[in-house]
Design a protein around this motif. Structure first.
Motif, PDB file in Angstrom:
ATOM      1  N   VAL A 209       1.001  -1.206  -0.081  1.00 41.13           N
ATOM      2  CA  VAL A 209       0.076   0.018  -0.047  1.00 41.13           C
ATOM      3  C   VAL A 209       1.003   1.205  -0.078  1.00 41.13           C
ATOM      4  N   ILE A 210       0.489   2.020  -0.954  1.00 38.93           N
ATOM      5  CA  ILE A 210       1.272   3.348  -1.033  1.00 38.93           C
ATOM      6  C   ILE A 210       1.092   4.519   0.423  1.00 38.93           C
ATOM      7  N   SER A 211       2.121   4.927   0.653  1.00 39.49           N
ATOM      8  CA  SER A 211       1.884   5.559   2.133  1.00 39.49           C
ATOM      9  C   SER A 211       2.847   6.873   1.862  1.00 39.49           C
ATOM     10  N   ASP A 212       2.860   7.914   2.808  1.00 36.11           N
ATOM     11  CA  ASP A 212       3.455   8.977   2.937  1.00 36.11           C
ATOM     12  C   ASP A 212       5.156   8.749   2.591  1.00 36.11           C
ATOM     13  N   LYS A 213       5.604   7.693   3.281  1.00 35.35           N
ATOM     14  CA  LYS A 213       6.946   7.466   3.020  1.00 35.35           C
ATOM     15  C   LYS A 213       7.345   7.101   1.513  1.00 35.35           C
ATOM     16  N   ASP A 214       6.548   6.957   0.630  1.00 35.33           N
ATOM     17  CA  ASP A 214       6.867   6.480  -0.753  1.00 35.33           C
ATOM     18  C   ASP A 214       6.964   7.693  -1.503  1.00 35.33           C
ATOM     19  N   PHE A 215       6.667   8.878  -1.067  1.00 33.68           N
ATOM     20  CA  PHE A 215       6.702  10.131  -1.739  1.00 33.68           C
ATOM     21  C   PHE A 215       7.899  11.119  -1.322  1.00 33.68           C
ATOM     22  N   LEU A 216       8.972  10.928  -2.356  1.00 33.24           N
ATOM     23  CA  LEU A 216      10.094  11.563  -2.358  1.00 33.24           C
ATOM     24  C   LEU A 216       9.839  13.048  -1.918  1.00 33.24           C
ATOM     25  N   ASN A 217      10.549  13.729  -1.202  1.00 36.89           N
ATOM     26  CA  ASN A 217      10.266  15.222  -0.684  1.00 36.89           C
ATOM     27  C   ASN A 217       8.831  15.550  -0.335  1.00 36.89           C
ATOM     28  N   ASP A 218       8.045  14.582  -0.007  1.00 38.41           N
ATOM     29  CA  ASP A 218       6.700  14.456   0.312  1.00 38.41           C
ATOM     30  C   ASP A 218       5.929  15.011  -0.784  1.00 38.41           C
ATOM     31  N   LYS A 219       6.341  14.581  -2.211  1.00 41.54           N
ATOM     32  CA  LYS A 219       5.775  14.931  -3.368  1.00 41.54           C
ATOM     33  C   LYS A 219       5.720  14.169  -4.550  1.00 41.54           C
ATOM     34  N   TYR A 220       6.938  13.374  -4.993  1.00 38.92           N
ATOM     35  CA  TYR A 220       7.110  12.545  -5.894  1.00 38.92           C
ATOM     36  C   TYR A 220       7.006  11.391  -5.569  1.00 38.92           C
ATOM     37  N   ILE A 221       6.563  10.314  -6.355  1.00 35.91           N
ATOM     38  CA  ILE A 221       6.692   9.040  -6.320  1.00 35.91           C
ATOM     39  C   ILE A 221       7.219   8.319  -7.847  1.00 35.91           C
ATOM     40  N   ILE A 222       8.292   7.799  -7.952  1.00 30.01           N
ATOM     41  CA  ILE A 222       8.865   7.483  -9.012  1.00 30.01           C
ATOM     42  C   ILE A 222       8.641   6.003  -9.363  1.00 30.01           C
ATOM     43  N   ILE A 223       7.954   5.709 -10.336  1.00 31.15           N
ATOM     44  CA  ILE A 223       7.902   4.049 -10.631  1.00 31.15           C
ATOM     45  C   ILE A 223       8.665   3.701 -11.985  1.00 31.15           C
ATOM     46  N   LYS A 224       9.319   2.581 -11.558  1.00 33.17           N
ATOM     47  CA  LYS A 224      10.156   2.044 -12.710  1.00 33.17           C
ATOM     48  C   LYS A 224       9.569   0.708 -13.200  1.00 33.17           C
ATOM     49  N   ARG A 225       9.086   0.513 -14.467  1.00 34.94           N
ATOM     50  CA  ARG A 225       8.821  -0.984 -14.862  1.00 34.94           C
ATOM     51  C   ARG A 225      10.001  -1.473 -15.777  1.00 34.94           C
ATOM     52  N   GLY A 226      10.659  -2.611 -15.601  1.00 35.00           N
ATOM     53  CA  GLY A 226      11.348  -2.960 -16.359  1.00 35.00           C
ATOM     54  C   GLY A 226      12.671  -2.175 -16.249  1.00 35.00           C
ATOM     55  N   LYS A 227      13.472  -2.232 -17.426  1.00 37.84           N
ATOM     56  CA  LYS A 227      14.569  -1.242 -17.658  1.00 37.84           C
ATOM     57  C   LYS A 227      14.700  -0.093 -17.879  1.00 37.84           C
ATOM     58  N   LYS A 228      13.531   0.196 -18.626  1.00 37.74           N
ATOM     59  CA  LYS A 228      13.562   1.736 -19.029  1.00 37.74           C
ATOM     60  C   LYS A 228      12.223   2.624 -18.898  1.00 37.74           C
ATOM     61  N   ASN A 229      11.236   1.867 -18.599  1.00 39.60           N
ATOM     62  CA  ASN A 229      10.122   2.572 -18.475  1.00 39.60           C
ATOM     63  C   ASN A 229       9.927   3.175 -17.002  1.00 39.60           C
ATOM     64  N   TYR A 230       9.625   4.473 -17.268  1.00 41.67           N
ATOM     65  CA  TYR A 230       9.433   5.327 -15.866  1.00 41.67           C
ATOM     66  C   TYR A 230       8.240   5.940 -15.817  1.00 41.67           C
ATOM     67  N   TYR A 231       7.549   6.223 -14.735  1.00 39.55           N
ATOM     68  CA  TYR A 231       6.132   6.734 -14.519  1.00 39.55           C
ATOM     69  C   TYR A 231       6.165   7.726 -13.351  1.00 39.55           C
ATOM     70  N   ILE A 232       5.731   8.892 -13.439  1.00 35.32           N
ATOM     71  CA  ILE A 232       5.839   9.737 -12.090  1.00 35.32           C
ATOM     72  C   ILE A 232       4.409  10.083 -11.521  1.00 35.32           C
ATOM     73  N   GLY A 233       4.408   9.916 -10.303  1.00 36.63           N
ATOM     74  CA  GLY A 233       3.228  10.467  -9.493  1.00 36.63           C
ATOM     75  C   GLY A 233       3.553  11.475  -8.593  1.00 36.63           C
ATOM     76  N   ILE A 234       2.387  12.324  -8.474  1.00 43.61           N
ATOM     77  CA  ILE A 234       2.631  13.450  -7.639  1.00 43.61           C
ATOM     78  C   ILE A 234       1.442  13.291  -6.561  1.00 43.61           C
ATOM     79  N   LYS A 235       1.963  13.473  -5.075  1.00 50.18           N
ATOM     80  CA  LYS A 235       1.153  13.414  -4.272  1.00 50.18           C
ATOM     81  C   LYS A 235      -0.020  13.904  -4.193  1.00 50.18           C
ATOM     82  N   GLY A 236      -1.210  13.399  -4.063  1.00 42.96           N
ATOM     83  CA  GLY A 236      -2.533  14.087  -4.036  1.00 42.96           C
ATOM     84  C   GLY A 236      -3.000  14.430  -2.541  1.00 42.96           C
TER      85      GLY A 236
END
Length: 236
Positions: A209-236
């Motif tokens: 489960v995604i929690s506060d500790k997963d957000f870098l600088n209390d803002k971003y979450i960076i998901i990497k799938r495989g070797k080169k696929n990145y997805y960026i989330g912003i804390k809602g």
């Protein structure tokens, strides 16, 4: 005529224009003017850099950032690197010859590329900007994003779409929301197959489960799938 300028300096592609100007000055003013041209800096295909060609590298770091410049230089074709070291840096002949030797012996180490990037970026933007560009590149390669601040993360992923992610959401639902998976079945396959990293850490727990500790600088979450696929989330 008004500034008493008798010398024009330009790239070699301007030779025709300059000589025409010299002739015009001689005929109209009876004065002698001079032109000096230098070889163009081109890519491996012989194409010059510029806005017209669509491959401009700006000296202003607000137009071409230190990170973008680092990425370009570190990925240059091997065949061009020594030529650029000679024409674009203040390294001595001996230093360049030593880099060339290392480049020939171990091109995979990219020693010459790194030296070129260090010299150019340090000269243009300063050593601090160069060090930051290296740190950002290494973070992308190693996944150590917790060492970056929000500004650096924003620069690193500025061309990526960013999705608002709420905390307390299951990892499978988050992967679908962020676009890393098209269905829960696919999300399960990615997670159980060790294909998912969150901020550089592998996650293979289907109940995560995604929690506060997963957000870098209390803002971003960076998901990497495989070797080169990145997805960026912003804390809602």
């Amino acid at each position: 005529e008004t500034k008493n300028c008798i010398l024009q300096v330009a790239g070699s592609d301007q030779w025709g224009n300059i000589t025409s100007g010299i002739e015009l000055i001689k005929k109209k003013l009876g004065k002698t003017a001079y032109g000096m041209v230098m070889p163009l800096v081109t890519d491996s295909n012989g194409v010059k850099f510029g806005k017209t060609e669509g491959n401009a590298l700006w000296l202003d770091k607000n137009k071409t950032s230190s990170y973008q410049l680092y990425q370009y230089l570190i990925n240059l074709e091997d065949s061009m690197i020594i030529s650029y070291l000679k024409s674009l840096t203040f390294l001595s002949k001996e230093e360049i010859e030593e880099l060339e030797k290392k480049h020939i012996e171990h091109p995979e180490d990219r020693v010459a590329h790194k030296a070129l990037a260090r010299e150019i970026i340090s000269d243009l933007h300063g050593i601090d900007s160069y060090n930051k560009a290296v740190m950002m590149s290494e973070a992308l390669f190693t996944g150590k994003f917790n060492e970056l601040n929000s500004e650096e993360i924003e620069e690193l992923f500025k061309d990526y779409d960013k999705t608002v992610i709420e905390k307390n959401v299951n990892i499978l639902d988050m992967l679908i929301e962020i676009g890393a998976a098209s269905s829960k079945r696919e999300a399960r396959e990615f997670v159980s197959g060790n294909a998912i990293n969150i901020n550089g850490e592998k996650v293979n727990d289907l109940d995560y489960v995604i929690s506060d500790k997963d957000f870098l600088n209390d803002k971003y979450i960076i998901i990497k799938r495989g070797k080169k696929n990145y997805y960026i989330g912003i804390k809602g």
